[in-house]
Enzyme design. Structure first.
Site: not given
Length: 139
Positions: A15-17
Protein backbone atom coordinates in the site's frame (compact mmCIF):
# COMPACT_ATOMS: atom_id res chain seq x y z
CA UNK A 1 -12.36 -23.37 -18.63
CA UNK A 2 -12.46 -21.84 -15.13
CA UNK A 3 -9.83 -19.13 -14.59
CA UNK A 4 -6.98 -19.87 -12.20
CA UNK A 5 -7.62 -18.09 -8.89
CA UNK A 6 -4.95 -16.87 -6.49
CA UNK A 7 -5.81 -15.24 -3.14
CA UNK A 8 -3.72 -12.28 -2.02
CA UNK A 9 -3.87 -10.62 1.39
CA UNK A 10 -2.98 -6.92 1.32
CA UNK A 11 -0.05 -6.13 3.59
CA UNK A 12 1.45 -2.77 4.47
CA UNK A 13 4.20 -3.04 1.83
CA UNK A 14 1.49 -3.39 -0.87
CA UNK A 15 0.00 0.00 0.00
CA UNK A 16 0.85 3.69 -0.01
CA UNK A 17 1.35 5.61 3.29
CA UNK A 18 -2.43 5.71 3.83
CA UNK A 19 -2.92 1.95 3.55
CA UNK A 20 -4.47 2.13 0.05
CA UNK A 21 -3.56 0.08 -3.05
CA UNK A 22 -3.73 2.02 -6.28
CA UNK A 23 -3.01 1.21 -9.92
CA UNK A 24 0.67 0.18 -9.96
CA UNK A 25 0.48 -2.52 -7.32
CA UNK A 26 -2.21 -4.37 -9.23
CA UNK A 27 0.50 -5.14 -11.81
CA UNK A 28 2.48 -6.79 -9.00
CA UNK A 29 -0.58 -8.82 -7.96
CA UNK A 30 -1.19 -9.87 -11.57
CA UNK A 31 2.45 -11.00 -11.80
CA UNK A 32 2.14 -13.10 -8.64
CA UNK A 33 -1.02 -14.79 -9.90
CA UNK A 34 0.44 -15.46 -13.38
CA UNK A 35 3.59 -16.93 -11.85
CA UNK A 36 1.58 -19.23 -9.58
CA UNK A 37 -0.72 -20.23 -12.46
CA UNK A 38 2.28 -21.25 -14.58
CA UNK A 39 3.86 -23.07 -11.62
CA UNK A 40 0.59 -24.95 -11.01
CA UNK A 41 0.80 -26.15 -14.61
CA UNK A 42 4.41 -27.26 -14.07
CA UNK A 43 6.00 -24.29 -15.85
CA UNK A 44 7.88 -22.25 -13.31
CA UNK A 45 10.54 -20.00 -14.86
CA UNK A 46 13.39 -22.21 -13.59
CA UNK A 47 11.75 -25.34 -15.02
CA UNK A 48 11.14 -23.65 -18.37
CA UNK A 49 14.69 -22.34 -18.55
CA UNK A 50 16.27 -25.65 -17.57
CA UNK A 51 14.01 -28.01 -19.54
CA UNK A 52 12.93 -25.92 -22.54
CA UNK A 53 15.79 -23.44 -22.90
CA UNK A 54 13.50 -20.45 -22.79
CA UNK A 55 11.16 -18.39 -20.66
CA UNK A 56 8.18 -16.10 -20.76
CA UNK A 57 8.61 -12.34 -20.50
CA UNK A 58 5.94 -9.66 -20.32
CA UNK A 59 5.92 -7.81 -23.62
CA UNK A 60 2.71 -5.80 -23.33
CA UNK A 61 0.19 -4.81 -20.66
CA UNK A 62 -3.16 -3.04 -20.77
CA UNK A 63 -4.66 -2.58 -17.31
CA UNK A 64 -7.90 -0.86 -16.41
CA UNK A 65 -8.08 0.28 -12.81
CA UNK A 66 -11.53 0.48 -11.20
CA UNK A 67 -11.15 0.85 -7.45
CA UNK A 68 -8.53 0.75 -4.68
CA UNK A 69 -7.99 -2.04 -2.19
CA UNK A 70 -7.10 -1.38 1.44
CA UNK A 71 -4.75 -2.76 4.05
CA UNK A 72 -5.89 -6.22 5.26
CA UNK A 73 -8.29 -6.77 2.33
CA UNK A 74 -8.29 -10.18 0.69
CA UNK A 75 -8.22 -10.17 -3.10
CA UNK A 76 -8.76 -12.97 -5.56
CA UNK A 77 -6.64 -12.49 -8.66
CA UNK A 78 -7.47 -14.58 -11.71
CA UNK A 79 -5.44 -15.61 -14.73
CA UNK A 80 -6.93 -17.16 -17.84
CA UNK A 81 -5.45 -17.93 -21.23
CA UNK A 82 -7.16 -15.74 -23.80
CA UNK A 83 -5.07 -16.52 -26.87
CA UNK A 84 -2.07 -18.74 -27.62
CA UNK A 85 0.14 -18.16 -30.62
CA UNK A 86 3.45 -19.66 -31.69
CA UNK A 87 5.54 -16.94 -30.04
CA UNK A 88 3.27 -15.35 -27.44
CA UNK A 89 0.36 -15.83 -25.04
CA UNK A 90 -2.34 -13.35 -24.14
CA UNK A 91 -3.59 -13.68 -20.57
CA UNK A 92 -6.75 -12.03 -19.20
CA UNK A 93 -6.44 -11.11 -15.55
CA UNK A 94 -8.81 -9.64 -12.96
CA UNK A 95 -8.50 -8.62 -9.31
CA UNK A 96 -11.62 -8.90 -7.15
CA UNK A 97 -12.24 -7.83 -3.56
CA UNK A 98 -13.36 -10.88 -1.60
CA UNK A 99 -15.80 -9.91 1.15
CA UNK A 100 -15.70 -12.32 4.10
CA UNK A 101 -18.96 -14.20 4.59
CA UNK A 102 -20.28 -13.35 1.14
CA UNK A 103 -20.51 -15.52 -1.94
CA UNK A 104 -17.96 -15.10 -4.75
CA UNK A 105 -20.72 -13.60 -6.91
CA UNK A 106 -20.60 -10.57 -4.59
CA UNK A 107 -16.89 -9.99 -5.25
CA UNK A 108 -16.18 -6.44 -6.47
CA UNK A 109 -13.98 -5.97 -9.56
CA UNK A 110 -11.01 -3.76 -8.67
CA UNK A 111 -8.78 -4.04 -11.76
CA UNK A 112 -8.63 -5.99 -15.01
CA UNK A 113 -6.06 -6.36 -17.68
CA UNK A 114 -4.69 -8.11 -20.70
CA UNK A 115 -1.07 -9.17 -20.51
CA UNK A 116 0.96 -10.52 -23.42
CA UNK A 117 3.80 -12.90 -22.66
CA UNK A 118 6.48 -13.45 -25.26
CA UNK A 119 8.84 -16.42 -25.42
CA UNK A 120 12.58 -15.76 -25.40
CA UNK A 121 15.65 -17.98 -25.49
CA UNK A 122 17.04 -18.04 -21.94
CA UNK A 123 20.66 -17.59 -23.08
CA UNK A 124 20.40 -15.07 -25.89
CA UNK A 125 17.12 -13.40 -24.78
CA UNK A 126 16.06 -13.37 -28.43
CA UNK A 127 12.40 -14.05 -29.27
CA UNK A 128 11.55 -17.57 -30.36
CA UNK A 129 8.77 -20.11 -30.68
CA UNK A 130 7.03 -21.51 -27.63
CA UNK A 131 7.89 -25.23 -27.48
CA UNK A 132 4.97 -27.40 -28.63
CA UNK A 133 4.67 -29.36 -25.34
CA UNK A 134 4.41 -26.10 -23.36
CA UNK A 135 1.86 -24.64 -25.75
CA UNK A 136 -0.27 -27.80 -25.68
CA UNK A 137 -0.26 -27.97 -21.89
CA UNK A 138 -1.43 -24.34 -21.64
CA UNK A 139 -4.38 -24.77 -24.00
Amino acid sequence: MTPFQFPIRIYWEDTDAGGIVFYANYLKFFERARTEWLRALGFGQQVLRDESGGMFVVSETAVKYHSPARLDDTLVVTAELQEAGRVSLTIAQRAYLRTPGKTPTNDRLLAEGTIRLGWVDSKTLKPGRIPAPVLEALK
